[in-house]
Design an enzyme around this catalytic site. Structure first.
Site, PDB file in Angstrom:
ATOM      1  N   GLY A   1       5.492  -2.200   9.643  1.00 56.72           N
ATOM      2  CA  GLY A   1       6.327  -1.267  10.393  1.00 56.72           C
ATOM      3  C   GLY A   1       5.824   0.127  10.110  1.00 56.72           C
TER       4      GLY A   1
ATOM      5  N   LEU B   1       7.258  13.949  -0.982  1.00 59.21           N
ATOM      6  CA  LEU B   1       7.534  14.784  -2.165  1.00 59.21           C
ATOM      7  C   LEU B   1       8.940  15.385  -2.083  1.00 59.21           C
ATOM      8  CD1 LEU B   1       6.173  16.014  -4.764  1.00 59.21           C
ATOM      9  CD2 LEU B   1       5.807  18.059  -3.406  1.00 59.21           C
ATOM     10  N   ASP B   2       9.355  15.762  -0.871  1.00 58.66           N
ATOM     11  CA  ASP B   2      10.655  16.423  -0.683  1.00 58.66           C
ATOM     12  C   ASP B   2      11.828  15.549  -1.128  1.00 58.66           C
ATOM     13  OD1 ASP B   2       9.532  14.998   1.661  1.00 58.66           O
ATOM     14  OD2 ASP B   2      11.570  15.247   2.447  1.00 58.66           O
TER      15      ASP B   2
ATOM     16  N   ASP C   1       4.800   0.557   3.064  1.00 53.98           N
ATOM     17  CA  ASP C   1       5.780   1.598   3.417  1.00 53.98           C
ATOM     18  C   ASP C   1       5.475   2.940   2.749  1.00 53.98           C
ATOM     19  OD1 ASP C   1       7.232  -0.423   4.796  1.00 53.98           O
ATOM     20  OD2 ASP C   1       8.099  -1.044   2.890  1.00 53.98           O
TER      21      ASP C   1
ATOM     22  N   GLN D   1       0.626  -2.838   5.167  1.00 54.60           N
ATOM     23  CA  GLN D   1       1.146  -3.231   3.848  1.00 54.60           C
ATOM     24  C   GLN D   1       0.434  -2.422   2.735  1.00 54.60           C
ATOM     25  OE1 GLN D   1       0.266  -6.237   6.006  1.00 54.60           O
ATOM     26  NE2 GLN D   1       2.302  -5.886   6.817  1.00 54.60           N
TER      27      GLN D   1
ATOM     28  N   ARG E   1      15.288  -1.094   0.807  1.00 57.93           N
ATOM     29  CA  ARG E   1      14.121  -1.186  -0.074  1.00 57.93           C
ATOM     30  C   ARG E   1      14.553  -0.930  -1.511  1.00 57.93           C
ATOM     31  NH1 ARG E   1      10.853   2.571   3.994  1.00 57.93           N
ATOM     32  NH2 ARG E   1      10.348   1.018   5.562  1.00 57.93           N
TER      33      ARG E   1
ATOM     34  N   GLY F   1       3.926   5.370   4.121  1.00 53.55           N
ATOM     35  CA  GLY F   1       3.865   6.464   5.102  1.00 53.55           C
ATOM     36  C   GLY F   1       2.495   6.564   5.748  1.00 53.55           C
ATOM     37  N   LYS F   2       1.808   5.436   5.841  1.00 58.10           N
ATOM     38  CA  LYS F   2       0.456   5.431   6.430  1.00 58.10           C
ATOM     39  C   LYS F   2       0.478   5.870   7.892  1.00 58.10           C
ATOM     40  CE  LYS F   2       0.030   1.051   5.212  1.00 58.10           C
ATOM     41  NZ  LYS F   2       1.180   0.887   4.321  1.00 58.10           N
TER      42      LYS F   2
ATOM     43  N   THR G   1       9.171 -11.448   5.823  1.00 62.00           N
ATOM     44  CA  THR G   1       9.783 -10.828   6.998  1.00 62.00           C
ATOM     45  C   THR G   1      10.147 -11.892   8.052  1.00 62.00           C
ATOM     46  OG1 THR G   1       7.608 -10.516   7.978  1.00 62.00           O
ATOM     47  CG2 THR G   1       8.493  -8.674   6.705  1.00 62.00           C
TER      48      THR G   1
HETATM   49  P1  IMP Z   1       5.350 -11.598   4.914  1.00 69.37           P
HETATM   50  O1  IMP Z   1       4.219 -10.651   5.085  1.00 69.37           O
HETATM   51  O2  IMP Z   1       6.345 -11.532   6.040  1.00 69.37           O
HETATM   52  O3  IMP Z   1       4.889 -12.990   4.637  1.00 69.37           O
HETATM   53  O4  IMP Z   1       6.166 -11.156   3.611  1.00 69.37           O
HETATM   54  C1  IMP Z   1       5.607 -11.260   2.300  1.00 69.37           C
HETATM   55  C2  IMP Z   1       6.044 -10.074   1.435  1.00 69.37           C
HETATM   56  O5  IMP Z   1       5.426  -8.891   1.930  1.00 69.37           O
HETATM   57  C3  IMP Z   1       7.544  -9.799   1.477  1.00 69.37           C
HETATM   58  O6  IMP Z   1       7.945  -9.313   0.207  1.00 69.37           O
HETATM   59  C4  IMP Z   1       7.691  -8.706   2.521  1.00 69.37           C
HETATM   60  O7  IMP Z   1       8.837  -7.937   2.319  1.00 69.37           O
HETATM   61  C5  IMP Z   1       6.426  -7.904   2.225  1.00 69.37           C
HETATM   62  N1  IMP Z   1       5.955  -7.147   3.392  1.00 69.37           N
HETATM   63  C6  IMP Z   1       5.313  -7.616   4.482  1.00 69.37           C
HETATM   64  N2  IMP Z   1       5.006  -6.616   5.324  1.00 69.37           N
HETATM   65  C7  IMP Z   1       5.442  -5.484   4.736  1.00 69.37           C
HETATM   66  C8  IMP Z   1       5.375  -4.096   5.111  1.00 69.37           C
HETATM   67  O8  IMP Z   1       4.842  -3.698   6.150  1.00 69.37           O
HETATM   68  N3  IMP Z   1       5.927  -3.221   4.236  1.00 69.37           N
HETATM   69  C9  IMP Z   1       6.487  -3.605   3.063  1.00 69.37           C
HETATM   70  N4  IMP Z   1       6.571  -4.877   2.675  1.00 69.37           N
HETATM   71  C10 IMP Z   1       6.049  -5.816   3.503  1.00 69.37           C
END
Ligand code: IMP
Length: 427
Positions: free
Chosen positions: A40, A331-332, A13, A223, A304, A15-16, A128
């Site tokens: 996401g 940064l903002d 997360d 990730q 989060r 911001g990629k 997730t």
């Molecule tokens: P999984 O990838 O669904 O097995 O989750 C394993 C861990 O990775 C958990 O703590 C999720 O919240 C975290 N996680 C998985 N994908 C993301 C992502 O895109 N952003 C942030 N955390 C993630």
């Protein structure tokens, strides 16, 4: 042969999506190499917000071939939903290709992800629940079913007939839930296969041919490094490979073909799910950051966990990935804070650590050592030049650059494409 990998330096997360979108315009290929629909990526394109999970963030540019590589795991139902949603909003997916070697998330993976999490009780990972852990486990256990299998009905059926009895034993005997039917899954997945067939290809050749022509290729990470099963906060990690190493195995390219590695860091820290987070702010400042930045998961909507920038993590992920440059995002969000803290090390059992320990239990005990920095308390989201930033914001950015030990090339100061300060052009 300019090939840039874009890698999350924290817990995802960062911001990629926005950074990939910024550069995708000039690229010929944007390729995802890891993760699945657990990711996401939020992209704002022509004023509209899009939440992408599986489809690479280059999809908005018709001249860009968007590759879902072999290292990505694909839930075909969710992928089709994403394709339909994009098409309904006027975005063509004709430029999408999916590796025939990518593993498929099957209905039992999703079921098992939930059941395994329940069984872990208080030590749940906070996944997730998209089936990610179970599908990667099957990949290495040689029980996986791949996108290419969807193209051959008989082969798909016979593969499922081999795998499903094993899965049904786990479902019924360990978890006491009803078994799944081969026929039901087969008819559902072959229907997905029919719709996905035009996209399924040998994607390694597409990427290699683009590289041979000397075209711009962006390798879009998912990730972040601290969720990597090797180098992250194990076992509170994901199961794909978010580090740059995953770009090689997840696309079929050599490390020597990657010409630059851009690390993305938020100027504070967030984490979604369980596991240690040394700089977590369980107070009003943490709530303030969450609300201001709308820090809720793109995939699950979960709030989060927020904290100060963790320099130990920053230093470590730069080393693990060999970042050649860095982009700082959001940064903002810190604009209104009177004081900002930066973690420069950990203290645990009388020792000073510059890098995180391997063990999650030890990391839980680590106390961050902070440096206090003055806030700037002025808006920054309208600024486009580094020298126009308030002196305190410049000092903060310079401090992070020193800790990470890699030059900062970009600073994002808002969600839209224009809200960016370019220090060193990347392309
Ligand atoms: P999984 O990838 O669904 O097995 O989750 C394993 C861990 O990775 C958990 O703590 C999720 O919240 C975290 N996680 C998985 N994908 C993301 C992502 O895109 N952003 C942030 N955390 C993630």
């Amino acid at each position: 042969m300019p090939t840039m990998a874009i890698i999350g330096g924290q817990w995802g997360d960062e911001g990629k999506g926005k950074i990939v979108d910024l550069m995708a315009e000039k690229a010929k290929v944007v390729a995802r190499f890891s993760g699945g629909s657990n990711a996401g990526h939020t992209v704002i394109h022509k004023g509209q917000e899009f939440g992408l999970h599986l489809i690479p963030s280059g999809i908005f540019y018709p001249q860009v071939t968007c590759v879902i590589g072999n290292g990505v795991v694909i839930d075909p139902a969710l992928l089709l939903k994403e394709i339909d949603l994009l098409n309904q909003r006027g975005v063509s997916t004709a430029n999408l290709v999916i590796s025939d070697r990518a593993h498929l998330v099957m209905p039992y993976h999703i079921l098992l992800d939930g059941l395994e999490e329940e069984a872990r009780g208080g030590s749940a990972i906070g996944t997730t629940r998209k089936g990610i852990g179970p599908v990667f486990a099957d990949k290495v256990a040689r029980l996986g079913i791949r996108a290419g299998d969807l193209l051959e009905n008989d082969a798909f059926y016979s593969r499922l007939q081999t795998v499903l009895p094993h899965k049904n034993k786990i479902l019924t005997l360990i978890y006491g839930v009803p078994p799944l039917s081969t026929e039901d899954i087969c008819s559902q997945y072959l229907a997905y296969g029919e719709r996905l067939a035009p996209y399924i290809r040998d994607t390694e050749s597409i990427v290699q041919e683009a590289l041979a022509r000397g075209e711009w290729v962006l390798l879009e990470g998912a990730q972040g490094t601290m969720l990597d099963p090797e180098f992250g906060t194990y076992p509170y990690v994901t199961s794909g490979t978010p580090t740059v190493a995953g770009a090689c195995t997840g696309l079929g390219i050599s490390p020597t073909q990657i010409t630059s590695i851009l690390g993305i860091y938020k100027v504070y820290t967030t984490r979604v799910g369980s596991g240690p987070l040394p700089t977590e702010l369980c107070d009003e400042t943490g709530d303030q950051i969450r609300e201001l930045a709308h820090e809720f998961g793109t995939t699950t909507g979960r709030p989060r966990r927020c904290g100060w920038f963790d320099g130990v993590v920053g230093r470590y992920s730069a080393r693990v990935n060999g970042f050649t440059t860095v982009a700082l995002t959001r940064l903002d969000i810190l604009d209104s804070l009177p004081k900002i803290k930066v973690c420069i090390g950990y203290e645990v059992e009388g020792k000073f650590l510059q890098y995180p320990p391997a063990n999650a239990a030890t990391l839980e005990k680590c106390k961050p050592i902070y440096e206090d920095m003055a806030g700037w308390q002025k808006p920054t989201s309208h600024l486009r030049h580094f020298q126009d930033l308030p002196a305190e914001a410049q000092a903060y950015v310079n401090r992070l650059e020193k800790i990470i030990s890699s030059p900062i090339a970009l600073i994002s100061v808002g969600p839209s494409r224009e809200q960016v300060i370019v220090i060193k052009p990347l392309i």
